[in-house]
Design a protein around this motif. Structure first.
Motif, mmCIF file in Angstrom:
data_model
loop_
_atom_site.group_PDB
_atom_site.id
_atom_site.type_symbol
_atom_site.label_atom_id
_atom_site.label_comp_id
_atom_site.label_asym_id
_atom_site.label_seq_id
_atom_site.Cartn_x
_atom_site.Cartn_y
_atom_site.Cartn_z
ATOM 1 N N TRP A 167 0.874 -1.187 0.000
ATOM 2 C CA TRP A 167 0.000 0.000 0.000
ATOM 3 C C TRP A 167 0.904 1.228 0.000
ATOM 4 O O TRP A 167 1.167 1.844 1.016
ATOM 5 C CB TRP A 167 -0.914 -0.001 1.220
ATOM 6 N N ASP A 168 1.460 1.543 -1.176
ATOM 7 C CA ASP A 168 2.362 2.683 -1.259
ATOM 8 C C ASP A 168 2.290 3.388 -2.608
ATOM 9 O O ASP A 168 1.671 4.442 -2.718
ATOM 10 C CB ASP A 168 3.807 2.289 -0.891
ATOM 11 N N VAL A 169 2.869 2.805 -3.651
ATOM 12 C CA VAL A 169 2.950 3.520 -4.926
ATOM 13 C C VAL A 169 1.571 3.805 -5.511
ATOM 14 O O VAL A 169 1.279 4.932 -5.933
ATOM 15 C CB VAL A 169 3.820 2.738 -5.933
ATOM 16 N N ALA A 170 0.706 2.800 -5.551
ATOM 17 C CA ALA A 170 -0.610 2.988 -6.171
ATOM 18 C C ALA A 170 -1.455 4.045 -5.460
ATOM 19 O O ALA A 170 -2.001 4.944 -6.119
ATOM 20 C CB ALA A 170 -1.354 1.653 -6.244
ATOM 21 N N PRO A 171 -1.611 3.991 -4.144
ATOM 22 C CA PRO A 171 -2.410 5.045 -3.489
ATOM 23 C C PRO A 171 -1.784 6.425 -3.603
ATOM 24 O O PRO A 171 -2.504 7.415 -3.766
ATOM 25 C CB PRO A 171 -2.495 4.577 -2.031
ATOM 26 N N VAL A 172 -0.456 6.503 -3.534
ATOM 27 C CA VAL A 172 0.193 7.812 -3.660
ATOM 28 C C VAL A 172 -0.032 8.367 -5.067
ATOM 29 O O VAL A 172 -0.336 9.561 -5.240
ATOM 30 C CB VAL A 172 1.698 7.709 -3.336
#
Length: 370
Positions: A167-172
């Motif tokens: 839960w890091d690149v996609a939500p950012v």
């Protein structure tokens, strides 16, 4: 000299308006330990920011209460001087959150007796502080976007996204595409290792203010190495436990921004020293949050008004976390919170609300210092 009559420990349970999820767990309510210092001059309040379980740090609520009862108060004796208390507590290794809670209560009553506010005492230079908000890990990106949209509409000047592996690149990316000019940062709460450097570098294109505490708190060398491998500034939180540690981390290139939490460094006297060390090195700071009630939030807002706090912190409005706060609620005004100007922390708990939330209390009479 005014003597300390005793400390009251008060445990309260206060529900959150929505679950708050980070890389180390999900909170739906806060078990908070409040400390009331009683002296001949009056009373003062402090808030222990330890969680109910030792998952953010080694400290936890019941442990902090035991440390205050069995080790801090006996060394304090009847002394109510905040500086002497800090010295008296030094032989007790660790437990900065317990020390900070007692220290804040003593400082509050000391300042109230002198008709001086926390802000005036600490060196505040602004009447209000820009407010940011921390957004927990969500079940889906659309849910995250809805939450961020709501906070932006409320006027928050900076958004912090909690991240973890998966839960890091996609939500950012999704938040940045929705809000191209939004001041945005992320917080990993130690969830990564240096082996994740290439992956964390994938956050560089999103023009983040910083990546907060990506690696374990004891890995200063790893953060220094990571800072050479990613373009986004590295900010340390859990790693910074004193002004001396802050200076060392800065010199070693492990951080170019510092999050200051009074509870993490042992109190507001040390928090001001961390601020001063960072200012001397040209490193900006901001004030982190631990889901404090109005008691802890009032003191944090005063701290965040010091000159080197140049980035919006986690000093959110009371309504971000609580339907009813234990003090008069802090309200967002033009994206900022007003710095309390009354004596001490400038606020007082609402007795009716406090009674309704209280789980138990314990009064610890002061005695001769050991």
């Amino acid at each position: 000299m005014t003597e300390l009559e005793g400390l009251e420990l008060r445990w309260i349970d206060i529900p959150l308006v929505s679950p708050f999820r980070t890389s180390f767990g999900t909170e739906t309510a806060r078990r908070v330990l409040l400390v009331r210092a009683v002296t001949g001059d009056g009373e003062g309040w402090g808030e222990c920011v330890a969680m109910d379980e030792p998952v953010y740090s080694a400290e936890y609520v019941e442990g902090a209460a035991q440390v205050i009862r069995d080790f801090l108060l006996p060394r304090l004796g009847r002394g109510a001087d905040p500086w002497k208390a800090e010295e008296a507590f030094r032989p007790v290794h660790g437990h900065p959150m317990a020390k900070a809670a007692v220290g804040a209560a003593l400082l509050d009553v000391w300042l109230r007796a002198r008709d001086t506010s926390f802000g005036e005492f600490l060196g505040a230079v602004r009447p209000a502080v820009p407010s940011g908000v921390s957004v927990g890990i969500m079940d889906s990106v659309p849910e995250l976007l809805d939450a961020v949209d709501g906070y932006v509409a409320e006027g928050y000047r900076r958004i912090k996204l909690k991240i973890e592996p998966g839960w890091d690149v996609a939500p950012v990316r999704a938040v940045r595409e929705r809000h191209p000019d939004l001041p945005l940062q992320v917080d990993a709460n130690t969830a990564y290792t240096l082996a994740d450097a290439r992956h964390l570098a994938r956050l560089d294109p999103f023009d983040l203010l910083l990546i907060e505490q990506p690696l374990p708190e004891d890995d200063i060398a790893g953060h220094a190495a990571l800072a050479r491998l990613v373009a986004t500034p590295i900010c340390l939180d859990e790693s910074i436990t004193s002004a001396a540690i802050a200076a060392d981390a800065i010199v070693r290139g492990a951080t170019s921004v510092v999050n200051i939490k009074p509870g993490r460094v042992g109190g507001f006297l040390e928090a001001r020293r961390v601020h001063d060390v960072c200012a001397a090195h040209g490193v900006p700071v901001w004030c982190g949050g631990m889901l404090e009630t109005g008691i802890g939030r009032a003191a944090n807002v005063a701290l965040a008004a010091l000159p080197n706090f140049t980035l919006p912190g986690d000093t959110s409005a009371s309504s971000r976390y609580f339907a009813t706060d234990v003090t008069e609620p802090f309200v967002l005004e033009d994206g900022a919170l007003l710095v309390p100007t009354g004596p001490g922390i400038g606020v007082a708990p609402d007795e009716a609300v406090l009674r309704a939330l209280t789980v138990r209390t314990e009064f610890l009479p002061a005695g001769p210092a050991r």
